[in-house]
Design a protein around this motif. Structure first.
Motif, mmCIF file in Angstrom:
data_model
loop_
_atom_site.group_PDB
_atom_site.id
_atom_site.type_symbol
_atom_site.label_atom_id
_atom_site.label_comp_id
_atom_site.label_asym_id
_atom_site.label_seq_id
_atom_site.Cartn_x
_atom_site.Cartn_y
_atom_site.Cartn_z
ATOM 1 N N GLN A 42 34.707 38.998 37.442
ATOM 2 C CA GLN A 42 35.782 38.023 37.594
ATOM 3 C C GLN A 42 35.303 36.808 38.388
ATOM 4 O O GLN A 42 35.542 35.655 37.997
ATOM 5 C CB GLN A 42 36.974 38.667 38.297
ATOM 6 N N TRP A 228 42.771 39.972 35.198
ATOM 7 C CA TRP A 228 41.813 39.151 35.934
ATOM 8 C C TRP A 228 41.088 38.145 35.051
ATOM 9 O O TRP A 228 40.244 37.384 35.523
ATOM 10 C CB TRP A 228 40.777 40.046 36.631
ATOM 11 N N TRP A 229 41.416 38.106 33.770
ATOM 12 C CA TRP A 229 40.704 37.226 32.853
ATOM 13 C C TRP A 229 41.040 35.761 33.142
ATOM 14 O O TRP A 229 42.203 35.429 33.354
ATOM 15 C CB TRP A 229 41.078 37.563 31.413
#
Length: 236
Positions: A42, A228-229
């Motif tokens: 991330q 979390w993208w």
């Protein structure tokens, strides 16, 4: 086949497609680090997006993910309900003929591009990248950061990467960090526990399924939209 705008069967392959891996291909060093955890991935993706924003401030930056899935005439089986004391059955005939589905997906928006082929190789992947970049407007309408695994045919040695597209490699053996992996259960749905007579029939079924899914961004985002993208970054 594109993201629902003009969905049609897009076949790439032939004799070149039948060569599975370039024998000289070597896996790239993962650009997102060597840790298995999603935290470092991330963080690194956020840094790469910021780099692309600084390099090309005139256009949006979006992070896609890509993966391949093999389907064939060997039946896809899943558990089913059956009456007590009755053994469930599913028709099948094991034959070792295959087609491959490649997905390029934006987990944040649910936009997805699908391609069918009869094999996997570096020349074929190069053609897929070119088709995807053109259809998605990479370099013209947006910058695309593409997250992929370390398969030999993905490696950048000798691979032409289109302008406006940057490949980023996941750490080895981390399919749980690849959002595109979540799509295959959706793709398989129309052939589960069914006998498919030929590759041509399988091709038609999967092409229709991919076209249907391309028009369902909410379903795609619900599967592939990791919390979390990175989100799409628009120019100031």
């Amino acid at each position: 086949m594109g993201g629902g705008k003009d969905c049609r069967a897009a076949w790439l392959g032939g004799l070149v497609g039948l060569r599975l891996v370039d024998p000289d291909a070597a896996p790239e060093e993962p650009e997102v680090g060597i840790a298995r955890g999603g935290g470092r991935v991330q963080k690194k993706l956020a840094e790469i997006v910021e780099q692309e924003v600084q390099t090309h401030p005139e256009r949006p930056v979006e992070v896609f993910a890509s993966d391949e899935h093999r389907l064939g005439l060997r039946p896809v089986t899943r558990r089913v309900w059956a009456p007590v004391d009755e053994r469930p059955t599913a028709l099948g005939h094991h034959r070792f003929a295959w087609l491959y589905v490649t997905a390029f997906v934006s987990p944040a928006t649910g936009e997805v591009f699908w391609y069918l082929s009869n094999g996997i190789s570096k020349p074929l992947f190069e053609a897929l990248l070119a088709s995807f970049a053109w259809e998605a407007g990479a370099g013209r309408e947006r910058t695309i950061v593409l997250v992929i695994d370390n398969a030999g045919w993905h490696s950048e040695a000798g691979l032409t990467v289109p302008d406006g597209l940057r490949q980023v490699f996941l750490p080895p053996y981390t399919p749980e960090l690849q959002p595109a992996e979540t799509l295959w259960a959706l793709v398989d749905e129309p052939v589960v526990n069914k006998h498919i007579a030929s590759i041509a029939e399988l091709d038609a079924i999967i092409a229709e399924r991919c076209c249907h899914l391309a028009k369902q961004p909410d379903i795609i985002r619900g599967r592939a939209g990791f919390h979390w993208w990175p989100r799409k970054t628009n120019p100031n």
